[in-house]
Design a protein around this motif. Structure first.
Motif, PDB file in Angstrom:
ATOM      1  N   LEU A   5      42.669  -5.775  57.227  1.00 41.46           N
ATOM      2  CA  LEU A   5      43.350  -4.788  58.066  1.00 41.46           C
ATOM      3  C   LEU A   5      43.662  -3.589  57.171  1.00 41.46           C
ATOM      4  CD1 LEU A   5      44.802  -4.299  60.913  1.00 41.46           C
ATOM      5  CD2 LEU A   5      46.908  -4.892  59.685  1.00 41.46           C
ATOM      6  N   TYR A   6      43.239  -2.394  57.592  1.00 42.66           N
ATOM      7  CA  TYR A   6      43.565  -1.212  56.798  1.00 42.66           C
ATOM      8  C   TYR A   6      44.031  -0.094  57.724  1.00 42.66           C
ATOM      9  CZ  TYR A   6      39.406   1.374  58.297  1.00 42.66           C
ATOM     10  OH  TYR A   6      38.470   2.039  59.049  1.00 42.66           O
ATOM     11  N   SER A   7      44.768   0.840  57.134  1.00 43.59           N
ATOM     12  CA  SER A   7      45.114   2.062  57.855  1.00 43.59           C
ATOM     13  C   SER A   7      44.578   3.236  57.063  1.00 43.59           C
ATOM     14  CB  SER A   7      46.630   2.175  58.035  1.00 43.59           C
ATOM     15  OG  SER A   7      47.247   2.363  56.786  1.00 43.59           O
ATOM     16  N   SER A   8      44.375   4.359  57.748  1.00 43.25           N
ATOM     17  CA  SER A   8      43.931   5.577  57.070  1.00 43.25           C
ATOM     18  C   SER A   8      44.387   6.770  57.897  1.00 43.25           C
ATOM     19  CB  SER A   8      42.406   5.591  56.898  1.00 43.25           C
ATOM     20  OG  SER A   8      41.756   5.650  58.147  1.00 43.25           O
ATOM     21  N   ILE A   9      44.242   7.950  57.308  1.00 46.63           N
ATOM     22  CA  ILE A   9      44.650   9.180  57.992  1.00 46.63           C
ATOM     23  C   ILE A   9      43.401   9.990  58.316  1.00 46.63           C
ATOM     24  CG2 ILE A   9      46.010  11.309  57.785  1.00 46.63           C
ATOM     25  CD1 ILE A   9      47.833   9.796  55.814  1.00 46.63           C
ATOM     26  N   ALA A  10      43.267  10.368  59.572  1.00 49.44           N
ATOM     27  CA  ALA A  10      42.089  11.130  59.999  1.00 49.44           C
ATOM     28  C   ALA A  10      42.080  12.505  59.339  1.00 49.44           C
ATOM     29  CB  ALA A  10      42.100  11.283  61.519  1.00 49.44           C
ATOM     30  N   ARG A  11      40.868  13.006  59.049  1.00 53.33           N
ATOM     31  CA  ARG A  11      40.731  14.374  58.558  1.00 53.33           C
ATOM     32  C   ARG A  11      41.394  15.310  59.564  1.00 53.33           C
ATOM     33  NH1 ARG A  11      37.630  18.064  60.078  1.00 53.33           N
ATOM     34  NH2 ARG A  11      36.112  16.769  61.156  1.00 53.33           N
ATOM     35  N   LYS A  12      42.038  16.352  59.017  1.00 55.04           N
ATOM     36  CA  LYS A  12      42.736  17.299  59.890  1.00 55.04           C
ATOM     37  C   LYS A  12      41.769  17.881  60.917  1.00 55.04           C
ATOM     38  CE  LYS A  12      46.687  20.142  59.238  1.00 55.04           C
ATOM     39  NZ  LYS A  12      47.027  21.489  59.111  1.00 55.04           N
TER      40      LYS A  12
END
Ligand SMILES: Cc1cc2nc3c(=O)[nH]c(=O)nc-3n(C[C@H](O)[C@H](O)[C@H](O)COP(=O)(O)O)c2cc1C
Length: 132
Positions: A5-12
Motif C-alpha cells: 500500500l503506498y500513497s503519493s502526490i499527483a503532479r500539480k
C-alpha cells in the motif's frame, strides 16, 4: 505473494484525462505482470494497493518512482499474503461514484490478510485526511 500500500502526490495540475490514461495503462499491463490492485485518487493524492509476486511489485515500484505524474511516493504497508485479497481487480478505480460498496469490498477483501487491519487503518486515515 505480497501486498503493498503506498500513497503519493499527483503532479500539480494533473488532469482527469491523465488519470484515465494511468488506469488504461495499468489495466493493460497488470495482467501481464500478475498484479491486481485498486487506486484511489482524491484531493490531488493517490492511494494504491497492489498485490502480486514480490519481484513484480519491486519492478512496478521502480516504474512508479520514475513516473513524473506523481511524486513523494511513500510505502505505507508491505505484507506477505497467502492469497490475493482482490483476485478480480486488475485495476479497480475507487471513487466517489463507486462509493461505500467499493470500500465494503476492500474491507472484506482485507479480512483474509493477517495484516489487513493495519492496511485498512492506513486506508481510513488517507480517506479522513483527503476531502471527499
Ligand atoms: C498513481 C499511478 C499508479 C499507477 N499504477 C500502475 C499499475 O498499477 N500498473 C502499471 O503497470 N503501471 C502503473 N502506473 C504507470 C507506471 O508508472 C508506468 O508508467 C507503467 O508501468 C509503464 O512503465 P514503462 O513505461 O516502464 O513500461 C501508475 C502510474 C501512476 C502515476
Amino acid at each position: 505473494m505480497e501486498q503493498v500500500l503506498y500513497s503519493s502526490i499527483a503532479r500539480k495540475g494533473l488532469g482527469s484525462d491523465e488519470v484515465f490514461t494511468i488506469i488504461q495503462t495499468a489495466s493493460r499491463l497488470n495482467p501481464q505482470r500478475d498484479i491486481t490492485c485498486f487506486l484511489i485518487f482524491r484531493d490531488g493524492r493517490f492511494l494504491q494497493l497492489v498485490e502480486g509476486p514480490g519481484h513484480e511489485l519491486d519492478r512496478l515500484i521502480d516504474d512508479l518512482l520514475g513516473d513524473p505524474r506523481h511524486h513523494s511516493l511513500e510505502v505505507l504497508e508491505r505484507t506477505q499474503i497467502d492469497a490475493r485479497s482482490f483476485p478480480n481487480w486488475r485495476m479497480k478505480r475507487v471513487s466517489r461514484s463507486t462509493g461505500q460498496s467499493a470500500l465494503d469490498e476492500i474491507r472484506e477483501g482485507l479480512s483474509s490478510n493477517p495484516s489487513g487491519e493495519a492496511v485498512m487503518d492506513a486506508i481510513d486515515e488517507f480517506l479522513e485526511t483527503t476531502a471527499a
